[in-house]
Motif scaffolding. Structure first.
Motif, PDB file in Angstrom:
ATOM      1  N   PRO A  30       5.391   6.142   4.213  1.00 31.44           N
ATOM      2  CA  PRO A  30       4.186   5.672   4.780  1.00 31.44           C
ATOM      3  C   PRO A  30       2.931   5.273   4.819  1.00 31.44           C
ATOM      4  O   PRO A  30       1.977   4.589   5.766  1.00 31.44           O
ATOM      5  N   GLY A  31       2.553   5.235   3.685  1.00 28.92           N
ATOM      6  CA  GLY A  31       1.400   4.429   3.353  1.00 28.92           C
ATOM      7  C   GLY A  31       1.261   2.741   4.224  1.00 28.92           C
ATOM      8  O   GLY A  31       0.171   2.610   4.970  1.00 28.92           O
ATOM      9  N   GLY A  32       2.192   1.416   4.242  1.00 31.24           N
ATOM     10  CA  GLY A  32       1.653   0.640   4.553  1.00 31.24           C
ATOM     11  C   GLY A  32       2.763   0.511   6.375  1.00 31.24           C
ATOM     12  O   GLY A  32       1.478  -0.042   7.160  1.00 31.24           O
ATOM     13  N   SER A  33       2.907   1.184   6.267  1.00 31.59           N
ATOM     14  CA  SER A  33       2.939   1.932   7.993  1.00 31.59           C
ATOM     15  C   SER A  33       1.491   2.031   8.787  1.00 31.59           C
ATOM     16  O   SER A  33       1.447   2.050   9.506  1.00 31.59           O
ATOM     17  N   LEU A  34       1.395   3.112   8.092  1.00 36.96           N
ATOM     18  CA  LEU A  34      -0.103   3.762   8.865  1.00 36.96           C
ATOM     19  C   LEU A  34      -1.169   2.440   8.862  1.00 36.96           C
ATOM     20  O   LEU A  34      -1.974   2.408   9.957  1.00 36.96           O
ATOM     21  N   GLY A 245      -2.101   3.253   4.424  1.00 37.41           N
ATOM     22  CA  GLY A 245      -2.910   4.874   4.063  1.00 37.41           C
ATOM     23  C   GLY A 245      -3.807   5.282   5.448  1.00 37.41           C
ATOM     24  O   GLY A 245      -3.929   6.295   5.573  1.00 37.41           O
ATOM     25  N   TYR A 246      -4.100   4.141   6.496  1.00 38.18           N
ATOM     26  CA  TYR A 246      -5.274   3.970   6.785  1.00 38.18           C
ATOM     27  C   TYR A 246      -4.829   5.432   7.757  1.00 38.18           C
ATOM     28  O   TYR A 246      -4.030   5.759   8.179  1.00 38.18           O
ATOM     29  N   THR A 254      -5.549   3.998  -2.389  1.00 39.99           N
ATOM     30  CA  THR A 254      -4.189   3.909  -3.437  1.00 39.99           C
ATOM     31  C   THR A 254      -3.062   3.597  -3.007  1.00 39.99           C
ATOM     32  O   THR A 254      -3.011   3.005  -1.406  1.00 39.99           O
ATOM     33  N   HIS A 255      -2.151   2.872  -4.116  1.00 49.82           N
ATOM     34  CA  HIS A 255      -1.396   2.461  -3.755  1.00 49.82           C
ATOM     35  C   HIS A 255      -0.124   3.571  -3.333  1.00 49.82           C
ATOM     36  O   HIS A 255       1.186   3.839  -3.514  1.00 49.82           O
ATOM     37  N   LYS A 256      -0.604   4.971  -4.365  1.00 50.49           N
ATOM     38  CA  LYS A 256       0.605   5.845  -4.191  1.00 50.49           C
ATOM     39  C   LYS A 256       1.609   6.434  -3.419  1.00 50.49           C
ATOM     40  O   LYS A 256       3.086   6.646  -3.251  1.00 50.49           O
ATOM     41  N   TRP A 257       0.983   6.019  -1.743  1.00 51.91           N
ATOM     42  CA  TRP A 257       1.743   6.498  -0.633  1.00 51.91           C
ATOM     43  C   TRP A 257       2.131   5.618  -0.487  1.00 51.91           C
ATOM     44  O   TRP A 257       2.960   5.520   0.618  1.00 51.91           O
ATOM     45  N   HIS A 258       2.673   4.804  -0.985  1.00 46.15           N
ATOM     46  CA  HIS A 258       3.462   2.943  -0.558  1.00 46.15           C
ATOM     47  C   HIS A 258       4.811   3.899  -0.146  1.00 46.15           C
ATOM     48  O   HIS A 258       5.486   3.241   0.889  1.00 46.15           O
ATOM     49  N   GLY A 259       5.183   4.503  -1.034  1.00 41.54           N
ATOM     50  CA  GLY A 259       6.858   4.781  -0.399  1.00 41.54           C
ATOM     51  C   GLY A 259       7.003   6.188  -0.839  1.00 41.54           C
ATOM     52  O   GLY A 259       8.295   6.300  -1.747  1.00 41.54           O
TER      53      GLY A 259
END
Ligand SMILES: Cc1ncc(C[n+]2csc(CCOP(=O)(O)OP(=O)(O)O)c2C)c(N)n1
Ligand SMILES: [Mg+2]
Length: 281
Positions: A30-34, A245-246, A254-259
């Motif tokens: 989700p992170g990069g996607s958002l 994560g925007y 944070t990078h926590k939601w990268h994958g």
């Protein structure tokens, strides 16, 4: 030109789709996607010359887009569906067995809009350059767009491709970097610093533009400038200053939601922050 506020409304729906797809599959990125959503919406809903109803693998006669950082497939799939490449209902099959919407884009399932398999980082720019070169050889006055991640720039193949593009005057190519400063394991600068990225691309022979990557008007401005730079003997790259994560407060910074997929409660909290504008799939 479409009102940027209308494009931002599409972004909001795409972000909802991303959350619902990754939550529904209990896996994904989700992170990069958002963070990259606004750029993809600007490209597909405003800038690119393409016909979703007339998709072909070779992309003859159309602008084409190559997603190199394939892990942000939820953003690409949603934008493709919302632009008419396939029915939005199919987004519900994301990462399910046998789906056309594999975790990383693939070609053998035949999803309209996808022309390369990506996800093994570092390869997309090379493919985009090949496509751009073929358009030049065919005297086709169309462009190739490519998006890469900033962590992805740590791959050596990117810089070989960068040299090739400048050396061969590939000037119908507009590349972009999702410059969110983060990657799978933390800040890009802690994993392996990119240094002065603008200076690096410039010294490799590229025209470099920068944009606020989550600001629709600024993205459109940069893309319009980038288009003016094409046809002048140099490849163009846009450094998109985005936020991973925007749009979802607890996924930003944070990078926590990268994958990582949100659980039921997290998905609900995320969706509360994103207006439903085109109807959920
Ligand atoms: C060749 C290769 N090496 C490693 C990976 C594992 N990997 C997947 S995403 C990622 C981080 C990429 O960072 P970035 O491009 O900045 O994407 P973001 O985290 O910002 O979405 C890594 C190392 C991969 N997919 N391919
Ligand atoms: Mg990144």
């Amino acid at each position: 030109m479409t009102d940027p506020a209308l494009l931002s409304k599409i972004s909001s729906q795409v972000r909802r789709d991303i959350i619902r797809m990754v939550h529904g599959a209990a896996s994904g990125h989700p992170g990069g996607s958002l963070g990259a959503t606004d750029y993809l919406v600007a490209l597909y809903h405003e800038v690119m010359e393409h016909d979703p109803g007339d998709f072909s693998m070779d992309g003859k006669g159309q602008d084409i887009f190559i997603l190199s950082n394939g892990h942000i497939s939820p953003a690409l799939y949603s934008v493709l569906a919302r632009r008419g490449y396939f029915p939005p209902e199919e987004l519900g099959t994301f990462r399910k067995l046998g789906t056309r919407l594999q975790g990383h884009p693939c070609v053998e399932k035949g999803l309209p809009g996808v022309r390369i398999a990506s996800g093994s980082l570092g390869q997309g720019l090379s493919v985009a350059i090949g496509a751009a070169l073929s358009k030049k050889l065919n005297n086709e006055n169309k462009k190739v767009y490519c998006l890469m991640g900033d962590g992805e720039l740590q791959e050596g193949q990117i810089w070989e491709a960068a040299m090739f593009a400048a050396g061969n005057e590939i000037d119908n190519l507009i590349a972009a970097v999702d410059y969110n400063g983060k990657q799978i394991d933390g800040p890009v600068d802690e994993v392996m610093p990119l240094g002065d990225l603008k200076a690096k691309w410039e010294v490799f022979g590229w025209d470099v533009l920068e944009a606020k990557g989550n600001h629709m008007e600024d993205i459109l401005r940069a893309l319009s400038e980038a288009n003016e730079h094409t046809g002048k003997g140099k490849p163009v790259v846009i450094l998109l200053h985005t936020e991973m994560g925007y749009g979802v407060d607890f996924m930003m910074g944070t990078h926590k939601w990268h994958g990582v997929a949100p659980n039921d409660e997290e998905a609900e909290r995320a969706l509360e922050q994103l207006e439903e504008t085109l109807g959920d799939y």
